[in-house]
Design an enzyme around this catalytic site. Structure first.
Site, PDB file in Angstrom:
ATOM      1  N   ASP A   1     -17.222  17.432  20.349  1.00  0.00           N
ATOM      2  CA  ASP A   1     -17.199  16.906  18.990  1.00  0.00           C
ATOM      3  C   ASP A   1     -18.221  15.797  18.838  1.00  0.00           C
ATOM      4  O   ASP A   1     -18.739  15.268  19.821  1.00  0.00           O
ATOM      5  CB  ASP A   1     -15.786  16.418  18.639  1.00  0.00           C
ATOM      6  CG  ASP A   1     -15.280  15.370  19.605  1.00  0.00           C
ATOM      7  OD1 ASP A   1     -15.828  14.255  19.594  1.00  0.00           O
ATOM      8  OD2 ASP A   1     -14.338  15.654  20.386  1.00  0.00           O
TER       9      ASP A   1
ATOM     10  N   GLU B   1     -35.449  37.387  42.980  1.00  0.00           N
ATOM     11  CA  GLU B   1     -34.706  36.545  42.029  1.00  0.00           C
ATOM     12  C   GLU B   1     -35.156  35.086  42.140  1.00  0.00           C
ATOM     13  O   GLU B   1     -35.249  34.379  41.136  1.00  0.00           O
ATOM     14  CB  GLU B   1     -33.199  36.651  42.289  1.00  0.00           C
ATOM     15  CG  GLU B   1     -32.615  37.985  41.830  1.00  0.00           C
ATOM     16  CD  GLU B   1     -31.163  38.160  42.245  1.00  0.00           C
ATOM     17  OE1 GLU B   1     -30.377  38.640  41.411  1.00  0.00           O
ATOM     18  OE2 GLU B   1     -30.818  37.821  43.406  1.00  0.00           O
TER      19      GLU B   1
END
Ligand code: GLA
Length: 746
Positions: free
Chosen positions: A535, A615
C-alpha cells in the site's frame, strides 16, 4: 493558485492542471460538494444543488416551513450521522451523553502555500516546496467538536490529498466509532467500481463491477491492508477504457484495516467514503485531544485509466517514496529463499553469491533463517541475534565476504512477530497480542507483537540497531507473515481496546521512521507473505514491496497488471525463480521469466548452481539488458497494452520524451493455424520516426529472420505505430515472450 475562495458565493474551487473540484457553504452552513471532474474555469456551480420536497427525507428544524432541503440527498463533503442523512456516513460518534449524532457546519477556513503533514502518519510531500493546502473547519455546535478537513493539492499531478482531524474542544470525552479520510458525493453519473481483490499468492486481481443500489464495500479486517483487498478503488464511467473516458481514483495511504464504501442511493446518486475501518475500531477522544485520519489520494482523469495510473505512479514515486533509493535504480538482487529455504550455511550462501556476482547480479539477500533457533517456521522469530551454527563467522564475516565480491548485502527481518518458541516470548509473553483467558490463533506458528506499545518498539529498535551497527547491511526485507487477530492491548483500559489495531499501525510507522532516519543509506523492501501489505502508506518508508509470493511468471502477469493501476514499477518487487515453479509446478522459459521480472525492481530467487551453461549465459545477458533498459522501465511511462483475458499480455514502457520505448509480450496461450497478432503501441511521439529491434528468446530464433525481413530498414512513424500498430507471428512453444525496442531515429 490552485485553491480559490470566492467569498461572495462562499465557494471553494481547487483547480489542478486538468481537473476542477468545487464545494461551497450551502444553506444552513452545510459544506456541500458541487463538482469533481474535468477542468471548468471561472464558474460557480452551486446551481447544481437540487432541492425538492422528498418524502421521508427530513429537514433541518431551522428550515421550517421549507421542506425542500434535506441532508438525505444533498451532496456533502463530509457527511455526519444521526441527523437526517441515511446514507453511509463518514463519521460516527457516541457523544458524552450517549447519543449517536454529529452535524458539522462551516466555521472558518485557511489556505496555505505548502502541503500539510499529518503527525505520525504518511502524507504526500513536495521537495520543491510546491503544493497548497486548504483547511476547512466545521463544527458540531451541540457537542463542541471541531472537524478540520484538509485538501493538499499537487496541481501538476492532478492530485488532491484529503484527510480529516477531529478536535475535541469540549470538556467531555467523545467516542469515535468511525472516522473516514474522505467522501465523494457524485450527484450525477453512472459509475462502475474497479477494485483489487485476492489472496496470498494471488494479490490485486482487477475486478470491475457495476454499482448496484445499496452499499458495495471492500475492506480489510485483518490488521493490515491485506492480500484480500487493496486500499484503493477507481470509479469508472461505463465507457471508460485505458485511453478514454472518465474515472476517479481513491487511494488510502494506510497499512492497516480500511474500508471503502460505495453507495448508490434512492436518487441514483453515488457516495464513496474511505478510511480507517474493518474491525471494531473505536477511539476515545479526551478534551483537548485531536484525532487525525490517514490521507486519501484522489485523482480524476477524463482520458481513461492509463492517465489516471500515470498520475498515481508519478505521485507515489516523487511525493510519497523517500530515501536514497527513491529515484535511484535499485540493485539487481539475488535472494536465497526459494534456493535454500531454511537449509543453508555460510558456504551455500557464498556459493550463490559468487556465482551471482559473475553473472552481473549486484546484491545478495539473506532471507529468513539467519537468526535465533530458526531452522523452520516454528521457532526463533523475535531473537534477532545471529545463528552461529549456520554462520560461524557471524553476519559480519558473511557481509565482508560478500562485499569483497563487489556485491551489496541485504538481510531479512520480521520485526513485528514472535514465535512462542523464542527467547523473546519466554521473557515477555505479554508483548504478543492475545486475549486473557483465550488461546490465541497461531498463524504460521507465530503471534503478533503489540507494536502499539512503546516498550515493545524500543526493544525491537535496539535489536535491529545492534545488527545494523555491527554489520554492513545495504538492504532490509521487512516481512510480516500473518493476519492479526486475538487483539488485546494490555496497556490500554477496556474502553480503549478498539484503538489497538490503529495504535499498532502508528507504532509500526514510528519504528520505520526511526530506522529509516537513522540508516538513510539502507534500501528497505516491504513484504507481507508477498503483497499482503502492498500500500501507499508502506511505500512512504519502503520504496519497494515484494509483490507476491507467487513467483510463477504466468500467474504474475495478472498480479502485476492489477498492481499497476495505482503503483509504479519501481515499487514492485519481482524476481526470476526456478522452473518448474515452486508454487504452481508450471514450466516457463527463463527468457519469459526475465521479461516479467523486468516489469519490477528485478532480481533472482533460485539456485544459480542448478542452471545450465546456456541458461547462465542468458542470465548474464538479462542482467545486462535490465541495466540497459532500467531508465526506461523505472522512469518511463507504463502502458497496459492488453487486459488479462487474451492469448497474450503486453505492456510497454515509453520514455517521457518519446525518444524510445520497450514493448513486452508474453503468450499465455499458443494456438495452431494462426495468422499472427497485431498490437497498437502508445506513448510515442506521433511525428517522430522509429526503428524496431526484436529481442527474441533463442527458442523463437526461427521466426527472427521473418521479422527482420518484414521490418528491416523500415522506419515507422509514431502515428503508424500507435494507430495501425505492429504485427508479429504466433510464436509456438511454451509461454513464448519477446520484447521490441522502439528507437527514435528522427
Ligand atoms: C514470506 C515472504 C517470502 C520469504 C518468507 C520467509 O513468505 O514473502 O519471500 O521471505 O516469508 O519466511
Amino acid at each position: 493558485m490552485a485553491i480559490i475562495y470566492d467569498e461572495k458565493a462562499q465557494t471553494f474551487t481547487i483547480h489542478t492542471r486538468l481537473t476542477t473540484y468545487q464545494m461551497h457553504v450551502g444553506r444552513f452552513g452545510v459544506l456541500e460538494h458541487l463538482y469533481y471532474g474535468r477542468r471548468i474555469d471561472d464558474c460557480n456551480l452551486d446551481y447544481l444543488i437540487r432541492q425538492s420536497d422528498v418524502g421521508f427525507s427530513p429537514n433541518f428544524y431551522e428550515s421550517a416551513p421549507d421542506r425542500t432541503y434535506s441532508l438525505d440527498f444533498v451532496p456533502q463533503e463530509y457527511p455526519g450521522c444521526g441527523v437526517g442523512d441515511f446514507r453511509v456516513p463518514s463519521i460516527e460518534l457516541v457523544q458524552a451523553d450517549g447519543s449517536f449524532a454529529a452535524d458539522f457546519r462551516y466555521e472558518s477556513h485557511n489556505i496555505c502555500q505548502k502541503l500539510y503533514q499529518i503527525p505520525g502518519l504518511p502524507a504526500i510531500y513536495d521537495e520543491n516546496e510546491g503544493g497548497e493546502t486548504l483547511k476547512i473547519c466545521l463544527k458540531d455546535a451541540a457537542s463542541d467538536l471541531r472537524l478540520e478537513l484538509y485538501y493538499g493539492v499537487l496541481e501538476e499531478k492532478d492530485m488532491i490529498a484529503r484527510a480529516a482531524c477531529l478536535v475535541n474542544i469540549s470538556n467531555q470525552t467523545v467516542s469515535i466509532q468511525k472516522i473516514h479520510s474522505a467522501c465523494l458525493d457524485f450527484a450525477f453519473g453512472d459509475w462502475e467500481m474497479l477494485h483489487f481483490y485476492g489472496r496470498h499468492c494471488m494479490e490485486r486481481m482487477a475486478e470491475r463491477v457495476k454499482l448496484a443500489h445499496g452499499v458495495t464495500a471492500i475492506e480489510s479486517r485483518r490488521g493490515t491492508s491485506s492480500h484480500q483487498h487493496n486500499p484503493g478503488a477507481i470509479l469508472c464511467a461505463p465507457d471508460a477504457t485505458e485511453t478514454s473516458g472518465e474515472c476517479c481514483g481513491l487511494l488510502l495511504l494506510y497499512s492497516g484495516e480500511f474500508a471503502i464504501e460505495a453507495e448508490c442511493d434512492q436518487m441514483d446518486q453515488v457516495r464513496v467514503t474511505l478510511g480507517l475501518g474493518g474491525n471494531d475500531f473505536t477511539w476515545q477522544l479526551e478534551p483537548g485531544e485531536r484525532f487525525y485520519t490517514p490521507q486519501a489520494l484522489l485523482s480524476f482523469s477524463d482520458r481513461g485509466l492509463e492517465h489516471l495510473s500515470h498520475n498515481y505512479h508519478d505521485t507515489i514515486r516523487h511525493n510519497i517514496c523517500r530515501g536514497a533509493y527513491k529515484l535511484a535504480r535499485r540493485p539487481i538482487l539475488i535472494n536465497n529463499w526459494e534456493a535454500t529455504y531454511f537449509d543453508f550455511d555460510e558456504e551455500k550462501i557464498l556459493a550463490i553469491a559468487k556465482q551471482a556476482a559473475e553473472l552481473g547480479i549486484e546484491m545478495m539477500v539473506l532471507d529468513d533463517g539467519w537468526f535465533g533457533a530458526r531452522d523452520g517456521d516454528e521457532a526463533g522469530l523475535g531473537d534477532w541475534s545471529v545463528n552461529y551454527a549456520k554462520l560461524p563467522h557471524g553476519l559480519s564475516g558473511l557481509s565482508e565476504k560478500i562485499h569483497a565480491l563487489g556485491m551489496k548485502f541485504g538481510l531479512w527481518f520480521e520485526p513485528e512477530m514472535v514465535n512462542e518458541d523464542s527467547d523473546l516470548y519466554r521473557a515477555h509473553p505479554d508483548w504478543a497480542f492475545q486475549i486473557p483467558g483465550r488461546k490465541p490463533a497461531r498463524g504460521r506458528f507465530q503471534l503478533v507483537l503489540d507494536m502499539g506499545r512503546k516498550q515493545v518498539r524500543e526493544y525491537i529498535f535496539e535489536q535491529i540497531c545492534k545488527v545494523l551497527d555491527q554489520t554492513k547491511i545495504d538492504y532490509i526485507k521487512w516481512d510480516f507473515n500473518r493476519s492479526i487477530c486475538d487483539v488485546y492491548a494490555r496497556d490500554l483500559p477496556k474502553e480503549r481496546q478498539g484503538e489497538a489495531r490503529h495504535r499498532f499501525v502508528l507504532g509500526v510507522y514510528e519504528l520505520l521512521e526511526q530506522l529509516t532516519a537513522r540508516y538513510p543509506e539502507i534500501l528497505f523492501e516491504g513484504c507481507s507473505g508477498g503483497g499482503g501489505r502492498f500500500d501507499a502508506g508502506m511505500l512512504h518508508y519502503t520504496p519497494q514491496i515484494w509483490c507476491s509470493d507467487d513467483t510463477d511468471a504466468i500467474e504474475r502477469l495478472a498480479i502485476q497488471h492489477g498492481t499497476s493501476f495505482f503503483y509504479p514499477i519501481s515499487a514492485v518487487g519481482a524476481h526470476i525463480s526456478a522452473s518448474p515453479n515452486h508454487q504452481t509446478g508450471r514450466k516457463t522459459p527463463l527468457n519469459t521469466r526475465g521479461i516479467v521480472a523486468m516489469a519490477g525492481t528485478f532480481g533472482y530467487e533460485l539456485d544459480l548452481g542448478k542452471l545450465s551453461d546456456c541458461e547462465k549465459m542468458l542470465v548474464r545477458e538479462q542482467t545486462h539488458r535490465f541495466g540497459q533498459f532500467a531508465d526506461l522501465t523505472q522512469n518511463g511511462k507504463y502502458f497496459r497494452l492488453t487486459g488479462t483475458q487474451g492469448d497474450f499480455m503486453a505492456w510497454e514502457f515509453a520514455a517521457k520524451d518519446g525518444e524510445s520505448a520497450l514493448v513486452n509480450v508474453v503468450f499465455t496461450h499458443v494456438r495452431a493455424n494462426e495468422l499472427g497478432k497485431c498490437l497498437r503501441l502508445r506513448g510515442l511521439n506521433p511525428d517522430a520516426h522509429y526503428t524496431l529491434e526484436w529481442i527474441l528468446d533463442p527458442q523463437m530464433e526461427q521466426r527472427k529472420a521473418e521479422l527482420d525481413t518484414k521490418y528491416e530498414n523500415r522506419i515507422l512513424n509514431g502515428e503508424a505505430l500507435m494507430n495501425a500498430g505492429i504485427v508479429f507471428p504466433m510464436f509456438g512453444g511454451v509461454y513464448p515472450a519477446f520484447q521490441v525496442w522502439i528507437k527514435k531515429v528522427r
